[in-house]
Scaffold this motif. Sequence first.
Motif, PDB file in Angstrom:
ATOM      1  N   GLU A 245       3.372  18.387 -13.235  1.00 48.75           N
ATOM      2  CA  GLU A 245       4.469  18.968 -13.865  1.00 48.75           C
ATOM      3  C   GLU A 245       4.692  19.361 -15.549  1.00 48.75           C
ATOM      4  OE1 GLU A 245       7.813  17.183 -12.049  1.00 48.75           O
ATOM      5  OE2 GLU A 245       8.139  17.510 -10.747  1.00 48.75           O
ATOM      6  N   GLY A 246       3.826  17.606 -16.111  1.00 46.42           N
ATOM      7  CA  GLY A 246       3.559  18.130 -17.397  1.00 46.42           C
ATOM      8  C   GLY A 246       2.646  19.017 -17.757  1.00 46.42           C
ATOM      9  N   GLU A 247       1.674  18.814 -16.762  1.00 46.85           N
ATOM     10  CA  GLU A 247       0.554  20.225 -17.221  1.00 46.85           C
ATOM     11  C   GLU A 247       1.263  21.244 -17.029  1.00 46.85           C
ATOM     12  OE1 GLU A 247      -2.645  18.586 -15.036  1.00 46.85           O
ATOM     13  OE2 GLU A 247      -3.359  17.073 -16.526  1.00 46.85           O
ATOM     14  N   ALA A 248       2.068  21.434 -15.978  1.00 44.90           N
ATOM     15  CA  ALA A 248       2.460  23.583 -16.006  1.00 44.90           C
ATOM     16  C   ALA A 248       3.531  23.236 -17.098  1.00 44.90           C
ATOM     17  CB  ALA A 248       3.608  22.816 -14.645  1.00 44.90           C
ATOM     18  N   LYS A 249       3.839  22.226 -17.308  1.00 43.78           N
ATOM     19  CA  LYS A 249       4.693  23.065 -18.660  1.00 43.78           C
ATOM     20  C   LYS A 249       4.275  22.788 -19.722  1.00 43.78           C
ATOM     21  CE  LYS A 249       9.124  20.933 -16.248  1.00 43.78           C
ATOM     22  NZ  LYS A 249      10.274  19.425 -16.937  1.00 43.78           N
ATOM     23  N   ALA A 250       2.969  22.127 -20.267  1.00 40.78           N
ATOM     24  CA  ALA A 250       2.271  22.611 -21.561  1.00 40.78           C
ATOM     25  C   ALA A 250       1.422  23.251 -21.390  1.00 40.78           C
ATOM     26  CB  ALA A 250       1.080  20.892 -21.573  1.00 40.78           C
ATOM     27  N   ILE A 251       0.784  23.602 -20.047  1.00 40.80           N
ATOM     28  CA  ILE A 251       0.800  25.037 -20.886  1.00 40.80           C
ATOM     29  C   ILE A 251       1.565  26.390 -20.225  1.00 40.80           C
ATOM     30  CG2 ILE A 251      -0.527  26.817 -18.830  1.00 40.80           C
ATOM     31  CD1 ILE A 251      -2.235  24.532 -17.366  1.00 40.80           C
TER      32      ILE A 251
ATOM     33  N   VAL B  35       0.898  -1.144   0.095  1.00 36.99           N
ATOM     34  CA  VAL B  35      -0.205  -0.386   0.016  1.00 36.99           C
ATOM     35  C   VAL B  35       1.018   1.434  -0.105  1.00 36.99           C
ATOM     36  CG1 VAL B  35      -1.455   0.991   1.106  1.00 36.99           C
ATOM     37  CG2 VAL B  35      -2.206  -1.012   0.919  1.00 36.99           C
ATOM     38  N   VAL B  36       1.585   1.060   0.913  1.00 37.03           N
ATOM     39  CA  VAL B  36       2.182   2.109   1.034  1.00 37.03           C
ATOM     40  C   VAL B  36       3.318   2.511  -0.557  1.00 37.03           C
ATOM     41  CG1 VAL B  36       4.969   2.928   1.637  1.00 37.03           C
ATOM     42  CG2 VAL B  36       3.613   2.316   3.384  1.00 37.03           C
ATOM     43  N   LEU B  37       3.920   1.291  -1.256  1.00 34.36           N
ATOM     44  CA  LEU B  37       4.530   1.276  -2.602  1.00 34.36           C
ATOM     45  C   LEU B  37       3.295   1.917  -3.445  1.00 34.36           C
ATOM     46  CD1 LEU B  37       7.014  -1.564  -2.628  1.00 34.36           C
ATOM     47  CD2 LEU B  37       7.214   1.004  -1.880  1.00 34.36           C
ATOM     48  N   ALA B  38       1.992   1.179  -3.256  1.00 36.35           N
ATOM     49  CA  ALA B  38       1.197   1.405  -4.097  1.00 36.35           C
ATOM     50  C   ALA B  38       1.172   3.218  -4.204  1.00 36.35           C
ATOM     51  CB  ALA B  38       0.200   1.004  -4.653  1.00 36.35           C
ATOM     52  N   ALA B  39       0.901   4.599  -3.101  1.00 35.66           N
ATOM     53  CA  ALA B  39       0.356   4.998  -2.479  1.00 35.66           C
ATOM     54  C   ALA B  39       1.849   6.291  -3.154  1.00 35.66           C
ATOM     55  CB  ALA B  39       0.154   5.556  -1.028  1.00 35.66           C
ATOM     56  N   GLU B  40       2.874   5.516  -2.746  1.00 39.58           N
ATOM     57  CA  GLU B  40       4.238   6.465  -3.151  1.00 39.58           C
ATOM     58  C   GLU B  40       4.516   6.024  -4.603  1.00 39.58           C
ATOM     59  OE1 GLU B  40       7.876   4.704  -1.584  1.00 39.58           O
ATOM     60  OE2 GLU B  40       7.754   5.934   0.262  1.00 39.58           O
ATOM     61  N   ALA B  41       4.151   5.626  -5.767  1.00 37.25           N
ATOM     62  CA  ALA B  41       3.688   5.819  -6.569  1.00 37.25           C
ATOM     63  C   ALA B  41       2.927   6.642  -7.082  1.00 37.25           C
ATOM     64  CB  ALA B  41       3.383   3.945  -7.605  1.00 37.25           C
ATOM     65  N   ASP B  42       1.590   6.550  -7.270  1.00 33.74           N
ATOM     66  CA  ASP B  42       0.543   7.004  -7.006  1.00 33.74           C
ATOM     67  C   ASP B  42       1.163   9.200  -7.102  1.00 33.74           C
ATOM     68  OD1 ASP B  42      -1.045   5.204  -7.796  1.00 33.74           O
ATOM     69  OD2 ASP B  42      -2.344   4.934  -5.998  1.00 33.74           O
ATOM     70  N   LYS B  43       1.866   9.272  -5.321  1.00 29.90           N
ATOM     71  CA  LYS B  43       1.847  10.608  -5.681  1.00 29.90           C
ATOM     72  C   LYS B  43       2.875  10.796  -6.615  1.00 29.90           C
ATOM     73  CE  LYS B  43       4.931  12.937  -2.108  1.00 29.90           C
ATOM     74  NZ  LYS B  43       5.273  13.027  -0.555  1.00 29.90           N
ATOM     75  N   SER B  44       4.172  10.057  -6.968  1.00 28.78           N
ATOM     76  CA  SER B  44       5.143  10.514  -8.046  1.00 28.78           C
ATOM     77  C   SER B  44       4.464  10.932  -9.132  1.00 28.78           C
ATOM     78  CB  SER B  44       6.386   9.626  -8.481  1.00 28.78           C
ATOM     79  OG  SER B  44       6.451   8.946  -6.755  1.00 28.78           O
ATOM     80  N   GLU B  45       3.206   9.642  -9.263  1.00 26.32           N
ATOM     81  CA  GLU B  45       2.704   9.724 -11.045  1.00 26.32           C
ATOM     82  C   GLU B  45       1.969  11.470 -10.866  1.00 26.32           C
ATOM     83  OE1 GLU B  45      -0.431   7.597 -13.989  1.00 26.32           O
ATOM     84  OE2 GLU B  45      -0.212   6.562 -11.713  1.00 26.32           O
ATOM     85  N   ALA B  46       1.156  11.596  -9.958  1.00 23.11           N
ATOM     86  CA  ALA B  46       0.116  13.008  -9.543  1.00 23.11           C
ATOM     87  C   ALA B  46       1.544  14.136 -10.301  1.00 23.11           C
ATOM     88  CB  ALA B  46      -0.392  12.806  -8.650  1.00 23.11           C
ATOM     89  N   VAL B  47       2.034  13.949  -9.505  1.00 24.78           N
ATOM     90  CA  VAL B  47       3.350  15.471  -9.393  1.00 24.78           C
ATOM     91  C   VAL B  47       3.867  15.282 -10.411  1.00 24.78           C
ATOM     92  CG1 VAL B  47       6.007  15.903  -8.604  1.00 24.78           C
ATOM     93  CG2 VAL B  47       4.262  14.762  -6.850  1.00 24.78           C
ATOM     94  N   LEU B  48       4.312  13.967 -11.846  1.00 26.37           N
ATOM     95  CA  LEU B  48       4.957  14.064 -12.826  1.00 26.37           C
ATOM     96  C   LEU B  48       4.361  14.782 -13.444  1.00 26.37           C
ATOM     97  CD1 LEU B  48       7.114  10.418 -12.764  1.00 26.37           C
ATOM     98  CD2 LEU B  48       7.699  13.400 -12.627  1.00 26.37           C
ATOM     99  N   ARG B  49       2.905  14.121 -13.713  1.00 20.59           N
ATOM    100  CA  ARG B  49       1.823  14.389 -14.748  1.00 20.59           C
ATOM    101  C   ARG B  49       0.924  16.057 -13.830  1.00 20.59           C
ATOM    102  NH1 ARG B  49      -2.227  12.374 -12.365  1.00 20.59           N
ATOM    103  NH2 ARG B  49      -1.986  10.238 -13.807  1.00 20.59           N
TER     104      ARG B  49
END
Length: 318
Positions: free
Chosen positions: A230-236, A214-228
Amino acid sequence: MDVLLSYLLSVQTLLLVFVIVLLKSSIKFVPQNRAYVIERFGKYQSTKEAGLNFIIPFIDRVSADRSLKEKAVDVPEQSAITKDNISLSVDGVLYFRVLDPYKATYGIDDYVFAVTQLAQTTMRSELGKMELDKTFEERDVLNTNIVAAINEASGPWGIQVLRYEIKDIVPPSSVMEAMEAQMKAERVKRAQILESEGDRQAAINRAEGEKASVVLAAEADKSEAVLRAEGEAKAIVAVATAQAEALRQVGEAAATEEGQKAIQLDLATKAIEAKHAIAKESSVVLLPDSGTDIAGVVAQATTIINSLNRAKHDVVKR
C-alpha cells in the motif's frame, strides 16, 4: 390380761411384717429397657416390662431378667480359607439386642454364646465364597451378608443382629510380602503413566505454542507486506501525480514566449553537456562540418516547438 395383750401385740406385729413382706414380694419395679419373665408354678405366665408391675407372692417368680439394650460382643479371632485357598486370621465385633424376652429365655440356653458361634461359622462360610482381594475391597458387602445370615438363623431365639464389623483381616506373611510388592509395582506403574501423560501434554502444549507463533508470524508478515504494498502504491501514485503536474506546468510554460526561450536555452545547454560528456568518454571526437551545429540543433528544436504551438492554436480555433 397383760399376757393376752402382749400376745395380741405380737400377733399384730407378725401380721404387719407378713403384710409388708407380702406387698414387697408382689410389687416389682422393672427398670427401663429391661423385661422380667414371670413363671407361675414353673410355667411361663407373662413378661413384665418397664414400670410398676404386680405378681402373686409365693406363686409367681421372676424366671429371667433380660436386657433390651443393644449389646456389643467381641468375636474371637479365627482362621478362614478364601476361595483362592488363602488362609486368613479374622476377628470382629457383633452388635445385637433382644427383641423377644420369651424366645431368648425358652428358645435357647445361652443366646450370647449361640450368636457368637453363629457369627464365627457364618464368617468362615462367607469368606470361603470370596477371593483374597475381594475380602479387602468388599468388606461392607461381607458384613452385610454375615448379618443377613445370622438374622435368618437367630429368629427363633428372639435376637436381632444389627451390625457386624470385621476388625482385622490378617493374611500370612508371604501373602503380605507379595501384596506389598504388587502395591509397589502398581504405584510405580501409576507414577510412570502420570509422567508419560505429563510429557505428552507438555509436547502438545509446545506444538500448539509453536503453531500459534508460526501463525502469528505469518499474519504479521502478511500485514507487513500489505502495508508495504500500500505504501509503494501510494508512493507511485504520488510520484506520477507530481510528474503529471510537472509536465502540465512545463506545457503551460512552453505555450508562452518566455517558456519557448527557456526551452531553447535548456536544449542548447543539454546539447553542449552531451558533447562534453562524449569528449570525456572517447578519445576520438567527431565534430560537425559546420561550426554552427549547436545553433542549428537549437533552431531545429525551436522550429518543432513552433509547429506544435501552431497546431495547438489551429485545434483551438476549430
